[in-house]
Design a protein around this motif. Structure first.
Motif, PDB file in Angstrom:
ATOM      1  N   ALA A 166      -3.641   1.344  -5.193  1.00 17.98           N
ATOM      2  CA  ALA A 166      -3.857   1.721  -3.795  1.00 17.98           C
ATOM      3  C   ALA A 166      -5.283   1.428  -3.356  1.00 17.98           C
ATOM      4  O   ALA A 166      -5.517   0.891  -2.256  1.00 17.98           O
ATOM      5  CB  ALA A 166      -3.528   3.195  -3.592  1.00 17.98           C
ATOM      6  N   MET A 167      -6.265   1.757  -4.194  1.00 19.12           N
ATOM      7  CA  MET A 167      -7.668   1.521  -3.834  1.00 19.12           C
ATOM      8  C   MET A 167      -7.981   0.021  -3.825  1.00 19.12           C
ATOM      9  O   MET A 167      -8.770  -0.456  -3.001  1.00 19.12           O
ATOM     10  CB  MET A 167      -8.595   2.256  -4.804  1.00 19.12           C
ATOM     11  N   LYS A 168      -7.340  -0.725  -4.707  1.00 19.00           N
ATOM     12  CA  LYS A 168      -7.534  -2.184  -4.735  1.00 19.00           C
ATOM     13  C   LYS A 168      -7.023  -2.813  -3.437  1.00 19.00           C
ATOM     14  O   LYS A 168      -7.685  -3.657  -2.823  1.00 19.00           O
ATOM     15  CB  LYS A 168      -6.801  -2.773  -5.941  1.00 19.00           C
TER      16      LYS A 168
ATOM     17  N   LYS B 296     -10.674   2.899   3.042  1.00 22.04           N
ATOM     18  CA  LYS B 296     -10.903   3.371   1.665  1.00 22.04           C
ATOM     19  C   LYS B 296     -10.929   4.898   1.599  1.00 22.04           C
ATOM     20  O   LYS B 296     -10.345   5.501   0.685  1.00 22.04           O
ATOM     21  CB  LYS B 296     -12.203   2.776   1.120  1.00 22.04           C
ATOM     22  N   GLU B 297     -11.590   5.522   2.567  1.00 21.70           N
ATOM     23  CA  GLU B 297     -11.658   6.984   2.562  1.00 21.70           C
ATOM     24  C   GLU B 297     -10.275   7.591   2.793  1.00 21.70           C
ATOM     25  O   GLU B 297      -9.899   8.580   2.145  1.00 21.70           O
ATOM     26  CB  GLU B 297     -12.627   7.479   3.641  1.00 21.70           C
ATOM     27  N   LEU B 298      -9.521   6.985   3.709  1.00 17.93           N
ATOM     28  CA  LEU B 298      -8.171   7.485   3.994  1.00 17.93           C
ATOM     29  C   LEU B 298      -7.285   7.407   2.757  1.00 17.93           C
ATOM     30  O   LEU B 298      -6.603   8.379   2.408  1.00 17.93           O
ATOM     31  CB  LEU B 298      -7.551   6.672   5.136  1.00 17.93           C
ATOM     32  N   VAL B 299      -7.283   6.262   2.097  1.00 21.97           N
ATOM     33  CA  VAL B 299      -6.439   6.085   0.913  1.00 21.97           C
ATOM     34  C   VAL B 299      -6.844   7.068  -0.184  1.00 21.97           C
ATOM     35  O   VAL B 299      -5.987   7.672  -0.849  1.00 21.97           O
ATOM     36  CB  VAL B 299      -6.513   4.625   0.412  1.00 21.97           C
ATOM     37  N   TYR B 300      -8.153   7.266  -0.360  1.00 19.06           N
ATOM     38  CA  TYR B 300      -8.634   8.218  -1.364  1.00 19.06           C
ATOM     39  C   TYR B 300      -8.118   9.628  -1.057  1.00 19.06           C
ATOM     40  O   TYR B 300      -7.648  10.345  -1.949  1.00 19.06           O
ATOM     41  CB  TYR B 300     -10.165   8.224  -1.406  1.00 19.06           C
ATOM     42  N   LYS B 301      -8.165  10.005   0.212  1.00 19.74           N
ATOM     43  CA  LYS B 301      -7.721  11.357   0.587  1.00 19.74           C
ATOM     44  C   LYS B 301      -6.223  11.531   0.390  1.00 19.74           C
ATOM     45  O   LYS B 301      -5.759  12.599  -0.016  1.00 19.74           O
ATOM     46  CB  LYS B 301      -8.110  11.650   2.039  1.00 19.74           C
TER      47      LYS B 301
ATOM     48  N   LEU C 282       0.842  -1.201   0.000  1.00 19.51           N
ATOM     49  CA  LEU C 282       0.000   0.000   0.000  1.00 19.51           C
ATOM     50  C   LEU C 282       0.876   1.249   0.000  1.00 19.51           C
ATOM     51  O   LEU C 282       0.606   2.207  -0.730  1.00 19.51           O
ATOM     52  CB  LEU C 282      -0.922  -0.010   1.224  1.00 19.51           C
ATOM     53  N   GLN C 283       1.927   1.242   0.794  1.00 20.95           N
ATOM     54  CA  GLN C 283       2.846   2.373   0.819  1.00 20.95           C
ATOM     55  C   GLN C 283       3.480   2.603  -0.543  1.00 20.95           C
ATOM     56  O   GLN C 283       3.610   3.750  -0.999  1.00 20.95           O
ATOM     57  CB  GLN C 283       3.932   2.128   1.880  1.00 20.95           C
ATOM     58  N   LYS C 284       3.874   1.518  -1.199  1.00 18.11           N
ATOM     59  CA  LYS C 284       4.477   1.663  -2.535  1.00 18.11           C
ATOM     60  C   LYS C 284       3.484   2.262  -3.512  1.00 18.11           C
ATOM     61  O   LYS C 284       3.840   3.131  -4.323  1.00 18.11           O
ATOM     62  CB  LYS C 284       4.956   0.300  -3.032  1.00 18.11           C
TER      63      LYS C 284
END
Length: 345
Positions: A230-232, A329-334, A218-220
């Motif tokens: 990232a969303m996947k 999901k919301e965090l990654v989107y932001k 996820l970090q990568k």
């Protein structure tokens, strides 16, 4: 257990106490100390006559104290170890017998109690006597927020070189089972070649953590602004909250973006200096250089603010009816859109 290193050093130097009473919620540290006393204190030819191992469910305090008052055969010391001591009955009679012994222990006996999964009652005279004699050792659990640091320290102690955030990855997927973590690190120590760096691929191959769906990947994905990947990953992690604790993921991302901030503030300095400040291998500085292109200082700082915001949401503040899957999901989107979304500082 804070005193563990000193205990192990003293055992190695044959400098032991007459009583060791290990107690507390974390069995891992107790096991290490008891194993050292069982295997590393007496010589092999002394153990047959001067070492006794008993189990709480099979004995009593009176029987243990009776053995403790005997003298060693053909040696200066005898060792008596009571494993699973939490199973021993401790009524008024047992307490009084222990009080008498703890006030005047036999110098030629090393009496060891492994009292796991709970603490002794600090109000009891037995506990106070043990504490006064400096015979009482508390084994506390490692808190979730300190687990990654504990793993990093263990890797350092074992001379295992790691890629950035590997300790967070292991903490997230292995959980707070220190015995399992210790076993896995022991295996890796044997498997890794001299100078080899433990990275996500090696973790996947030797521990079985999926490389495709973990916080390291996820970090990568976030570091390269790969929104689709990232969303996947966020979707998969949200579907498996048991293996992907939200609080551990936040800690990993906080560490990752803190290093991006460090890189931004040290641009132009040598990779060795930057790596030293981050606490990583210089080889991986280039990864943060790449991430810093997408997250300049202003945006990386904004991500840290967002992580703090979601830490509060994860604790139920400002996130009504949102489960971990929605939060991830919301965090990654932001984070992916941090250059477009302003966050509260």
């Amino acid at each position: 257990m804070k005193e563990l290193d000193l205990i192990l050093k003293n055992i190695k130097n044959k400098e032991v106490l007459p009583i060791y009473f290990f107690h507390g919620e974390e069995p891992y540290f107790i096991d290490i100390a008891v194993k050292a006393l069982e295997h590393n204190f007496l010589e092999e030819d002394e153990k047959a006559f001067n070492q006794t191992v008993a189990y709480g469910k099979d004995t009593t305090y009176q029987e243990v104290l009776s053995l403790a008052r005997q003298f060693p055969m053909m040696g200066d010391k005898q060792v008596i170890i009571v494993k699973e001591a939490q199973d021993l009955k401790m009524g008024e009679e047992e307490s009084k017998a222990l009080e008498v012994y703890f006030e005047n222990p036999i110098p030629s006996t090393v009496l060891v109690f492994a009292h796991k999964h709970k603490k002794l009652d600090s109000r009891k005279k037995v506990t106070k006597l043990l504490d006064k004699g400096k015979f009482l050792f508390l084994s506390e659990s490692v808190k979730d927020f300190n687990l990654a640091k504990w793993i990093a320290d263990e890797c350092l102690r074992l001379n295992i070189k790691t890629a950035p955030n590997i300790s967070h990855l292991l903490a997230e997927y292995l959980g707070n089972d220190l015995s399992r973590i210790g076993n896995e690190l022991g295996k890796l120590k044997i498997i890794l070649k001299e100078g080899e760096v433990l990275d996500g691929t090696l973790v996947e191959n030797h521990i079985g953590i999926s490389k495709e769906y973990n916080v390291f990947e996820l970090q990568k994905a976030l570091g390269s602004k790969n929104a689709e990947a990232a969303m996947k990953i966020a979707y998969y992690m949200g579907k498996n909250p048991k293996n992907n604790p939200f609080v551990m993921m936040l800690a990993s991302l906080y560490n990752y973006f803190s290093n991006i901030i460090i890189y931004n503030t040290m641009i132009g300095q040598s990779p060795n200096s930057i790596a030293s400040q981050m606490g990583i291998n210089p080889y991986f500085v280039k990864d943060f250089a790449e991430a810093a292109r997408f997250y300049p200082l202003k945006h990386a700082t904004r991500v840290i603010s967002t992580l703090r915001e979601f830490d509060m949401k994860g604790k139920g503040l400002g996130a009504v009816n949102m489960d971990d899957a929605q939060l991830i999901k919301e965090l990654v989107y932001k984070i992916i859109n941090i250059d477009k979304i302003k966050t509260k500082v």
